[in-house]
Design a protein around this motif. Structure first.
Motif, mmCIF file in Angstrom:
data_model
loop_
_atom_site.group_PDB
_atom_site.id
_atom_site.type_symbol
_atom_site.label_atom_id
_atom_site.label_comp_id
_atom_site.label_asym_id
_atom_site.label_seq_id
_atom_site.Cartn_x
_atom_site.Cartn_y
_atom_site.Cartn_z
ATOM 1 N N LYS A 1 0.839 -1.203 0.000
ATOM 2 C CA LYS A 1 0.000 0.000 0.000
ATOM 3 C C LYS A 1 0.869 1.246 0.000
ATOM 4 N N ALA A 2 1.985 1.198 0.730
ATOM 5 C CA ALA A 2 2.911 2.337 0.741
ATOM 6 C C ALA A 2 3.482 2.575 -0.648
ATOM 7 N N VAL A 3 3.765 1.500 -1.381
ATOM 8 C CA VAL A 3 4.271 1.630 -2.748
ATOM 9 C C VAL A 3 3.244 2.333 -3.633
ATOM 10 N N ASP A 4 1.984 1.938 -3.512
ATOM 11 C CA ASP A 4 0.933 2.585 -4.301
ATOM 12 C C ASP A 4 0.873 4.085 -4.012
ATOM 13 N N GLY B 1 -6.328 3.151 8.503
ATOM 14 C CA GLY B 1 -6.957 2.902 7.218
ATOM 15 C C GLY B 1 -6.046 3.408 6.117
ATOM 16 N N LEU B 2 -6.435 3.165 4.868
ATOM 17 C CA LEU B 2 -5.600 3.568 3.739
ATOM 18 C C LEU B 2 -5.412 5.078 3.688
ATOM 19 N N ASN B 3 -6.466 5.835 3.924
ATOM 20 C CA ASN B 3 -6.342 7.288 3.890
ATOM 21 C C ASN B 3 -5.453 7.813 5.004
ATOM 22 N N ASP B 4 -5.511 7.170 6.186
ATOM 23 C CA ASP B 4 -4.641 7.564 7.291
ATOM 24 C C ASP B 4 -3.179 7.307 6.938
ATOM 25 N N ARG C 1 -1.947 7.172 3.937
ATOM 26 C CA ARG C 1 -1.576 8.139 2.899
ATOM 27 C C ARG C 1 -1.200 9.492 3.513
ATOM 28 N N LYS C 2 -2.000 9.937 4.458
ATOM 29 C CA LYS C 2 -1.721 11.219 5.105
ATOM 30 C C LYS C 2 -0.351 11.209 5.778
ATOM 31 N N LEU C 3 -0.042 10.133 6.501
ATOM 32 C CA LEU C 3 1.235 10.062 7.211
ATOM 33 C C LEU C 3 2.411 10.075 6.244
ATOM 34 N N ILE C 4 2.294 9.319 5.156
ATOM 35 C CA ILE C 4 3.392 9.254 4.197
ATOM 36 C C ILE C 4 3.563 10.576 3.470
ATOM 37 N N VAL C 5 2.450 11.179 3.050
ATOM 38 C CA VAL C 5 2.544 12.474 2.369
ATOM 39 C C VAL C 5 3.100 13.534 3.302
ATOM 40 N N ASN C 6 2.680 13.531 4.549
ATOM 41 C CA ASN C 6 3.217 14.490 5.512
ATOM 42 C C ASN C 6 4.713 14.293 5.716
ATOM 43 N N MET C 7 5.150 13.049 5.653
ATOM 44 C CA MET C 7 6.575 12.766 5.778
ATOM 45 C C MET C 7 7.343 13.318 4.583
ATOM 46 N N GLU D 1 -7.813 16.948 2.129
ATOM 47 C CA GLU D 1 -7.683 16.248 3.407
ATOM 48 C C GLU D 1 -7.372 14.774 3.223
ATOM 49 N N VAL D 2 -7.868 14.174 2.141
ATOM 50 C CA VAL D 2 -7.607 12.751 1.882
ATOM 51 C C VAL D 2 -6.505 12.580 0.835
ATOM 52 N N ASN D 3 -5.792 13.709 0.539
ATOM 53 C CA ASN D 3 -4.627 13.680 -0.351
ATOM 54 C C ASN D 3 -4.935 13.156 -1.747
ATOM 55 N N LYS D 4 -6.121 13.463 -2.238
ATOM 56 C CA LYS D 4 -6.414 13.172 -3.644
ATOM 57 C C LYS D 4 -5.653 14.188 -4.488
ATOM 58 N N LYS D 5 -5.021 13.728 -5.545
ATOM 59 C CA LYS D 5 -4.105 14.572 -6.291
ATOM 60 C C LYS D 5 -4.813 15.534 -7.229
ATOM 61 N N TYR D 6 -5.969 15.160 -7.748
ATOM 62 C CA TYR D 6 -6.691 16.068 -8.639
ATOM 63 C C TYR D 6 -8.182 15.742 -8.631
ATOM 64 N N VAL D 7 -8.971 16.731 -9.038
ATOM 65 C CA VAL D 7 -10.409 16.574 -9.198
ATOM 66 C C VAL D 7 -10.738 16.913 -10.644
ATOM 67 N N GLU D 8 -11.497 16.059 -11.303
ATOM 68 C CA GLU D 8 -11.855 16.287 -12.699
ATOM 69 C C GLU D 8 -13.326 16.670 -12.791
#
Length: 289
Positions: A16-19, A144-147, A149-155, A240-247
């Motif tokens: 999941k971290a790789v994704d 969870g996956l979003n949690d 993601r937040k930790l990794i992106v914050n890092m 907040e959920v670190n989605k990269k873009y909105v279309e």
């Protein structure tokens, strides 16, 4: 080149971290044996490949067949350059047992330890040297996956503004099919159609005359303001959920007048809000008469 080693306990969430890291623009390589990691890093840094961010997964699978794994791991840690960071993922033993029972996969050390809990204990002992060198340790037991993601992106991102959501605005014609990737699709076919005005038919929604015609109607202005308010409301939640873009896509019958008008005006309004916006018109040239 930013280089990150992903390691930790089996079942702790490395895949999941790789994704997540791939979404952040990392070139990711899984299951690299420990003794080949430094060679691979040198090839990437000295080669012709333009890799700005590299993430390498190495874990117990890379040393399980080596009888002197302790010495191998110690040598590996000592050889790592200071600018190479280690992300270590772990979880509580009872949670790892639960995950293995759900996935029905075999732990890499099960043959040596005979029991799953014994294999987990053995792995914790073996991987201790990498854990001690880690730049960041994440316990995924209750994440969870979003949690995660937040930790990794914050890092990875010191400046939160760098993680700002990008907005992709587009127009299309319903008669050519709906865009399957859009997060929001707004139908503007109920608005008066410039196509039936001879002086506007050959123009597009990029032209001021068409925009003025479309937006002179109260229902057009009201609809646009409601769409703009909605988009401005939801974008912070996507961040907040670190989605990269909105279309966001606007559709009319042919994708030439009304949808293009709304896409152009929304793009302009969002740029004024200091958002990163891209604009495309999928079908603008398909129905030239």
């Amino acid at each position: 080149m930013k280089t990150l080693i992903i390691t930790g306990l089996s079942g702790a969430g490395k895949s999941k971290a790789v994704d997540i890291l791939e979404d952040e623009g990392f070139y990711c390589v899984d299951n690299v044996p420990v003794h080949l990691v430094m060679t691979f890093i040198r090839l990437c840094r000295d080669g012709e490949l333009e890799i700005e961010k590299l993430a390498i997964v190495t874990d117990i699978r890379g040393v399980v067949s080596n009888p002197d794994y302790t010495a191998t791991l110690n040598q590996f840690v000592e050889a790592l350059p200071e600018d190479v960071e280690i992300l270590f993922l772990e979880a509580k033993p009872q949670e790892l047992v639960r995950r293995y029972q759900v996935s029905r996969r075999k732990h890499p050390l099960l043959d040596q330890a005979n029991t799953l809990i014994g294999a987990i204990d053995m792995e914790q002992h073996i991987m201790k040297v990498l854990r001690q060198r880690a730049s960041c340790i994440i316990d995924t037991t209750d994440l969870g996956l979003n949690d995660l993601r937040k930790l990794i992106v914050n890092m990875l991102v010191a400046d939160k503004k760098k993680a700002q959501v990008g907005v992709k605005v587009s127009s299309f014609g319903f008669k050519y099919g709906m865009p399957i990737s859009a997060d929001f699709v707004f139908d503007v076919r109920f608005l008066p159609n410039p196509y039936y005005k001879k002086d506007l038919r050959q123009l597009t929604g990029q032209d001021e005359a068409v925009q003025q015609y479309v937006m002179k109607f109260p229902q057009s202005r009201d609809y646009f303001e409601k769409v703009l308010d909605l988009v401005k409301t939801v974008i912070p939640h996507y961040e907040e959920v670190n989605k990269k873009y909105v279309e966001i896509a606007f559709g009319c019958t042919g994708g030439r007048h009304r949808s293009v008008t709304f896409a152009c005006l929304l793009s302009q309004a969002l740029k004024e809000e200091k958002l990163s916006v891209s604009l495309t018109h999928r079908d603008i040239d398909k129905n030239l008469r």
